[in-house]
Motif scaffolding. Sequence first.
Motif, PDB file in Angstrom:
ATOM      1  N   VAL A  71       0.642  -0.909   0.364  1.00 13.44           N
ATOM      2  CA  VAL A  71       0.034  -0.243   0.012  1.00 13.44           C
ATOM      3  C   VAL A  71       0.728   1.441  -0.119  1.00 13.44           C
ATOM      4  CG1 VAL A  71      -1.881   1.201   1.490  1.00 13.44           C
ATOM      5  CG2 VAL A  71      -1.425  -1.218   0.498  1.00 13.44           C
ATOM      6  N   ILE A  72       1.953   1.457   1.076  1.00  7.56           N
ATOM      7  CA  ILE A  72       2.978   2.363   1.138  1.00  7.56           C
ATOM      8  C   ILE A  72       4.198   1.923   1.766  1.00  7.56           C
ATOM      9  CG2 ILE A  72       1.974   3.887   2.958  1.00  7.56           C
ATOM     10  CD1 ILE A  72       2.714   6.010   0.799  1.00  7.56           C
ATOM     11  N   ASP A  73       5.350   2.327   1.794  1.00  6.12           N
ATOM     12  CA  ASP A  73       6.357   1.656   2.225  1.00  6.12           C
ATOM     13  C   ASP A  73       6.627   2.967   2.661  1.00  6.12           C
ATOM     14  OD1 ASP A  73       9.339   1.066   2.524  1.00  6.12           O
ATOM     15  OD2 ASP A  73       9.839   0.086   1.316  1.00  6.12           O
ATOM     16  N   VAL A  74       6.318   3.076   4.343  1.00  4.82           N
ATOM     17  CA  VAL A  74       6.730   3.661   5.363  1.00  4.82           C
ATOM     18  C   VAL A  74       8.434   4.247   5.822  1.00  4.82           C
ATOM     19  CG1 VAL A  74       4.301   4.029   6.593  1.00  4.82           C
ATOM     20  CG2 VAL A  74       6.195   2.846   7.368  1.00  4.82           C
ATOM     21  N   ASN A  75       9.569   3.242   4.775  1.00  3.59           N
ATOM     22  CA  ASN A  75      10.632   3.492   4.860  1.00  3.59           C
ATOM     23  C   ASN A  75      11.380   4.470   4.058  1.00  3.59           C
ATOM     24  OD1 ASN A  75      12.741   3.499   6.860  1.00  3.59           O
ATOM     25  ND2 ASN A  75      13.276   1.821   5.893  1.00  3.59           N
ATOM     26  N   ARG A  76      10.424   4.567   3.178  1.00  2.48           N
ATOM     27  CA  ARG A  76      11.109   4.830   1.336  1.00  2.48           C
ATOM     28  C   ARG A  76      10.865   6.614   1.801  1.00  2.48           C
ATOM     29  NH1 ARG A  76      12.800   0.968   1.165  1.00  2.48           N
ATOM     30  NH2 ARG A  76      11.964  -0.508  -0.421  1.00  2.48           N
ATOM     31  N   ASP A  77      12.127   7.025   1.010  1.00  6.67           N
ATOM     32  CA  ASP A  77      12.400   8.800   1.034  1.00  6.67           C
ATOM     33  C   ASP A  77      10.932   9.055   0.236  1.00  6.67           C
ATOM     34  OD1 ASP A  77      12.434  11.835   0.520  1.00  6.67           O
ATOM     35  OD2 ASP A  77      14.604  11.042   0.369  1.00  6.67           O
ATOM     36  N   PRO A  78       9.977  10.069   0.813  1.00  4.83           N
ATOM     37  CA  PRO A  78       8.487  10.401  -0.111  1.00  4.83           C
ATOM     38  C   PRO A  78       8.951  11.213  -0.828  1.00  4.83           C
ATOM     39  CG  PRO A  78       8.788  11.591   2.574  1.00  4.83           C
ATOM     40  CD  PRO A  78      10.215  10.793   2.036  1.00  4.83           C
ATOM     41  N   SER A  79       9.849  11.667  -1.142  1.00  6.40           N
ATOM     42  CA  SER A  79      10.230  12.584  -2.088  1.00  6.40           C
ATOM     43  C   SER A  79       9.937  12.099  -3.504  1.00  6.40           C
ATOM     44  CB  SER A  79      10.898  13.613  -2.305  1.00  6.40           C
ATOM     45  OG  SER A  79      12.144  12.903  -2.701  1.00  6.40           O
ATOM     46  N   GLY A  80      10.468  10.330  -3.410  1.00  5.12           N
ATOM     47  CA  GLY A  80      10.640   9.864  -4.432  1.00  5.12           C
ATOM     48  C   GLY A  80      12.259   9.268  -4.248  1.00  5.12           C
ATOM     49  N   VAL A  81      12.859  10.233  -4.278  1.00  4.23           N
ATOM     50  CA  VAL A  81      14.568   9.748  -4.207  1.00  4.23           C
ATOM     51  C   VAL A  81      15.156   8.682  -3.847  1.00  4.23           C
ATOM     52  CG1 VAL A  81      16.643  10.731  -3.648  1.00  4.23           C
ATOM     53  CG2 VAL A  81      14.887  12.860  -4.451  1.00  4.23           C
ATOM     54  N   SER A  82      15.890   8.067  -4.699  1.00  7.90           N
ATOM     55  CA  SER A  82      16.088   6.519  -4.449  1.00  7.90           C
ATOM     56  C   SER A  82      16.865   6.935  -3.687  1.00  7.90           C
ATOM     57  CB  SER A  82      16.579   6.257  -5.619  1.00  7.90           C
ATOM     58  OG  SER A  82      17.079   4.447  -5.096  1.00  7.90           O
ATOM     59  N   LEU A  83      16.872   5.961  -2.297  1.00  8.71           N
ATOM     60  CA  LEU A  83      18.168   5.278  -0.812  1.00  8.71           C
ATOM     61  C   LEU A  83      19.112   4.949  -1.604  1.00  8.71           C
ATOM     62  CD1 LEU A  83      15.465   4.740   1.652  1.00  8.71           C
ATOM     63  CD2 LEU A  83      15.935   6.790   0.878  1.00  8.71           C
ATOM     64  N   TYR A  84      18.865   4.389  -2.557  1.00 11.81           N
ATOM     65  CA  TYR A  84      20.185   3.590  -3.242  1.00 11.81           C
ATOM     66  C   TYR A  84      20.533   3.582  -4.245  1.00 11.81           C
ATOM     67  CZ  TYR A  84      19.477   0.989   1.421  1.00 11.81           C
ATOM     68  OH  TYR A  84      19.866   0.756   2.286  1.00 11.81           O
TER      69      TYR A  84
END
Length: 272
Positions: A71-84
């Motif tokens: 549904v939504i990943d609360v451990n991702r950057d909400p701006s959409g920028v990749s963490l990796y």
Amino acid sequence: MTALPWLSITRGEAPLLVSIPHTGTDLAGLEGRLVSPWLGRKDADWWIEKLYDFAAGLGATVVRTSISRTVIDVNRDPSGVSLYPGQATTELCPTTTFDGEPLYREGQAPDAEEVAERRKTYFEPYHAALAEELARLRKVHERVVLYDCHSIRSVIPRLFDGELPVFNLGTNSGASTDPALQTLVADIIAGTGESHVVNGRFKGGFITRNFGKPEAGVHALQMELSCRCYMHERPGPVSADNWPADYDPDFAAPMRRALTEILQTAIRWARA
């Protein structure tokens, strides 16, 4: 904050907040839009809430969502920028599984407006709860540890090569915590004799990077465990017939002892 049926907050007084963001299996009514409900739950951090159910007894505050990461990943950057950057990963509202399988039936994936609504409904309240509990604990403790709990299948070729180490400690390359705490935890995991790495493939997600501010008294750690260390993980590809394996308390007991030592150590360090 206002009580929400999908958000669980167990308040403790120790200088430790345990975040459990990925054990949720509630698909929030998306079942009919998904290729299958099983795929929608496939990448959950299975049984982590059971593995760490001792944490509240140590005095830790525990924050957990029952909403699936599909549904939504609360451990991702909400701006959409990749963490990796440069590595395969999934989005804020994933459209594929970790293995690259489409999650949604054709034409059913969320658009930008729906992603924004899910962010408002689920992501922001989860992070508000973390911020509120950290602020509460900081009023009485000079230092507070945020420990973010995760697990993942040991072999996922799309995400990483070979077999992942058992323990994957992430501190945003050392930026999210005091080096002394990182060393204490690293020494414990090394002492188990299991494979381990610090700031390897998983350096810490958005929760660790966003809240880990040692200069402000908040020290964040992410622990990514390979599933084989606490559950009967089958090698090779998984299917609805064999995944997830049932939780076996006896099999998980050695890992629980190690994790208990880690959390107790974090509490002692924060109080020192």
